[in-house]
Design an enzyme around this catalytic site. Structure first.
Site, PDB file in Angstrom:
ATOM      1  CB  SER A  67      -1.011   0.097   1.283  1.00 53.37           C
ATOM      2  OG  SER A  67      -2.065   0.763   0.900  1.00 53.37           O
TER       3      SER A  67
ATOM      4  CG  ASP B   1       7.501   5.847 -11.627  1.00 53.20           C
ATOM      5  OD1 ASP B   1       7.509   4.743 -12.186  1.00 53.20           O
ATOM      6  OD2 ASP B   1       5.945   5.617 -11.154  1.00 53.20           O
TER       7      ASP B   1
ATOM      8  CE  LYS C  67      -4.022  -2.296   1.463  1.00 50.12           C
ATOM      9  NZ  LYS C  67      -5.037  -0.928   0.705  1.00 50.12           N
TER      10      LYS C  67
END
Length: 752
Positions: free
Chosen positions: A507, A518, A533
């Site tokens: 999560s 990224d 998740k």
């Protein structure tokens, strides 16, 4: 993974509006507060399904397929080891397999009432089973076996077959314990120090035949007379009976509401794995776990038969400061200030906890039986208790002449009730600042085993390492995406950064790792992929939806209302975050991720956000390549990978001999094979970790905190994964960075 991300007020208002518009839908006027109030159960059932259907991101249709899923989950939850229900019970229950959806919609409790009453009956009968089984010695010369694959096992066809299953379950646990006792005694005679399994089984060992915990025991020669086989066998049975007595004592403490919560959660779980119902006590515990603090005396309690025992004092809490209460003390009575004390012997643990907890500044008086047998009354003024294990901590280490910081974040915690309370974002920022002040050359942020938490703290933490930009994208059902930005151009840390993850990082941990990856701001190192998740949950107080009701606290619902996406557009749902550098781990081949959970929501993708990749990591690709090459060449990592494959292969070994000779031979073969992997636990990286200056001052005053930190530092010095993360920081260094940091350290020395 019970992970809350944030509480979205606009969704709350939408749901509230729906309820108001639905006229008298929930306008019950119930006066009874009885624990077994069927009207309350019906209200709860209606309220939960309504709120989920209106608020869930993608609600499942409540039909026969849904009903079959609830039936399967619920029966399995009631009796996972098939040690209570008979085949005749299951046949009787099965007629409701496709009727649960209708009962939910009609607020009927027939199926629940039937299963609950039958379970209570079967549990009561089972007490007689284990008591009679353990009343006489086991015959370990008989050539018989037991299969612990309960999922594939049929239900017992009658009481005799069920009792036989209990006999074999208990015999297997007793055999494992007896083997350990025999081994300890043999080693004592030889004066050997060896790792052996604990001979004190938990109730889980005895009920579900889990492998007993392995602990280090030192055995030495002494003048103690060796015990006979019969004495050790009886000792094993006595211990088994004690553990089972404690287990059934715990089960006795569960009331009808507890079992109804199991039924409710079997329903909510069909929408997705993270939609759960919190009974009032569970909601309170959830809030404590998220904020890391509570109001009380700062003591952990455990049930021992009819007694409540102090198992641990929380460092810094009022009980710890008072120095009168000790671990091992038994609480006999509880009084609020000068009020009459209430006898708590035989009381449910949750009820004892409620009496001891209370608002800051109030007094509680505990009548306790001390370890030495004396009885005393201890007065404690309640206070805010911070659970230190919840919070971020950091350490410094010198490697190859450079100083590095290691920050461990166990949870993305936040105090929703207090904006000025502690939260992970502020605490990480503080630790980064402290590490900068001692002149570190790189930072490792460890979110291994971090199950997630508050979304806002993720944005704050990721923002410490970039100038500004998007961190995560969020999408609600039927709505446009929302992008959460770091809008602060200040960068708290520009130097080399490594994020450590594993397959249990979930999560919020995955949002952070994905954003850093990224941006190419840091290297993600760890398991092949994180948990997977990619959903957002809101916790909704159900009491807000009920008008004119005196039914009592209805608890709360945690339901999935959104999905989050990486800034590159991909979801972390199911796929998680793939590490830049994959390190073998013991659980690499076991099925434990979101992708292995039934009813998990699917993976998808949305448009990418606009962001600029970090361009100050000149050695980024080189550092990743170097790390991969080191891992591929490492004999230690090869051994870990081989061990992981062996663990995975052993998962299919479910049949155990109940013959002592054959069992010992089988265990000896396993232990011989396990010796090959012993170097994994004995590994040392020869690095020395220490606390930051501010914490050194704290540990000098707090011996408990000092011991905890010393244990952590010792664990870091044996952690091959942390060592490789530090190697990556080495590879990320540039000449200009090193020169700049050396000059900075010289300046600090001159100023000091």
């Amino acid at each position: 993974m019970n992970t809350i991300i944030n509480f979205m007020k606009r969704h709350y208002k939408i749901l509230l509006t729906i309820v108001v518009l639905s006229a008298t839908l929930f306008a019950f006027n119930i006066k009874s507060k009885n624990e077994s109030d069927p009207e309350k159960d019906k209200l709860l059932l209606e309220l939960l399904t309504f709120v989920i259907e209106k608020g869930h991101y993608s609600p499942a249709a409540i039909d026969d397929t849904f009903s079959k899923g609830v039936y399967k989950d619920y029966i399995q939850a009631l009796d996972p080891s098939k040690r209570f229900f008979l085949q005749s019970d299951i046949e009787e229950f099965s007629k409701y397999e496709t009727q649960i959806d209708d009962q939910i919609m009609n607020k009927e409790l027939t199926f629940f009432a039937l299963t609950y009453e039958r379970l209570m009956k079967r549990m009561d009968e089972s007490k007689g089973f284990y008591q009679s089984i353990l009343a006489k010695p086991f015959d370990f010369t008989v050539d018989e076996s037991f299969n612990t694959d309960y999922e594939k096992a049929p239900y017992a066809k009658d009481e005799a077959e069920l009792k036989e299953r209990w006999r074999k379950q208990i015999k297997l646990s007793a055999l494992s314990s007896l083997t350990d006792r025999l081994k300890i005694q043999e080693n004592k005679a030889k004066g050997i120090v060896e790792e052996v399994k604990s001979v004190d089984e938990s109730e889980d060992d005895l009920i579900d035949n889990q492998a007993p915990t392995t602990v280090k025991k030192t055995v030495t020669k002494d003048n103690e007379k060796p015990k006979t086989f019969d004495e050790l066998e009886k000792e094993t049975r006595d211990n088994a009976k004690k553990s089972l007595d404690e287990y059934f004592g715990f089960m006795k403490d569960l009331n009808r509401n507890d079992w109804f919560s199991v039924y409710i959660n079997s329903i909510t779980a069909r929408f997705d794995p993270h939609t759960n119902y919190f009974a009032p006590d569970e909601k309170e515990r959830f809030d404590v776990s998220m904020s890391g603090k509570l109001e009380g005396i700062g003591a952990r309690l455990q049930k021992k038969n009819d007694f409540t025992e102090i198992s641990e004092l929380i460092s810094g809490g009022p009980a710890w400061r008072g120095k009168q209460l000790e671990a091992g003390d038994v609480v006999m009575k509880v009084a609020q200030g000068n009020a009459e004390p209430v006898d708590v012997v035989g009381m449910r643990l949750d009820d004892v906890v409620k009496k001891i907890k209370g608002p800051k500044g109030t007094e509680v008086r505990l009548t306790v039986k001390k370890v030495d047998g004396t009885i005393t009354v201890i007065s404690i003024i309640r206070d805010i208790v911070e659970i230190e294990e919840t919070y971020v901590k950091s350490s410094i280490v010198n490697k190859n002449g450079l100083n590095y910081g290691v920050i461990y974040l166990p949870k993305f915690y936040i105090d929703f009730e207090n904006k000025n309370g502690r939260d992970a974002g502020k605490d990480i920022a503080l630790e980064v600042d402290r590490l900068k002040k001692v002149g570190v050359d790189g930072i490792v942020l460890d979110v291994r085993d971090d199950g997630g938490g508050s979304l806002s703290t993720v944005v704050d933490i990721a923002g410490l390492f970039i100038d500004e930009g998007p961190i995560v994208q969020i999408k609600s059902a039927g709505r446009r995406k929302e992008v959460l930005f770091d809008r602060d151009k200040k960068i708290e840390w520009e130097g080399p950064l490594v994020i450590m993850v594993n397959s249990f990082s979930a999560s919020a941990s995955e949002i952070l790792a994905a954003a850093i990856q990224d941006y190419k701001r840091g290297v993600i190192i760890g398991s092949k992929q994180t948990y997977g998740k990619g959903t957002v949950q809101n916790v909704i107080d159900l009491n807000q939806f009920v008008r004119n009701s005196s039914v009592g606290d209805l608890g709360a619902l945690k339901t999935t209302t959104q999905k989050f996406y990486r800034i590159n557009g991909g979801s972390t749902q199911l796929e998680g975050v793939s590490s830049d550098v994959v390190m073998p781990d013991r659980y690499a081949y076991l099925k434990m991720g979101e992708r292995d959970v039934e009813n998990a929501m699917p993976w998808d993708k949305i448009d990418a956000a606009e962001y600029k990749v970090w361009d100050k990591n000149a050695n980024f690709n080189k550092a990743i390549l170097n790390s991969k090459n080191r891992i591929a060449a490492s004999e230690n990592f090869k051994l870990i990978d081989e061990n992981a494959k062996w663990i995975d292969s052993r998962a299919a070994d479910n049949t155990y001999s109940l013959n002592l000779v054959k069992f010992k031979l089988a265990q000896a073969a396993i232990e011989e094979k396990a010796k090959k992997y012993k170097p994994i636990s004995q590994y040392k990286n020869n690095l020395s970790f220490s606390s930051l200056p501010y914490e050194v001052e704290q540990t000098n005053k707090d011996v408990v905190l000092k011991e905890k930190r010393e244990r952590w530092h010792e664990a870091l010095s044996k952690d091959i994964y942390v060592e490789e993360a530090l190697n990556v920081l080495d590879d990320l260094q540039t000449k200009s960075m090193t020169k700049q940091n050396v000059n900075s350290k010289k300046d600090k020395l001159v100023k000091s």
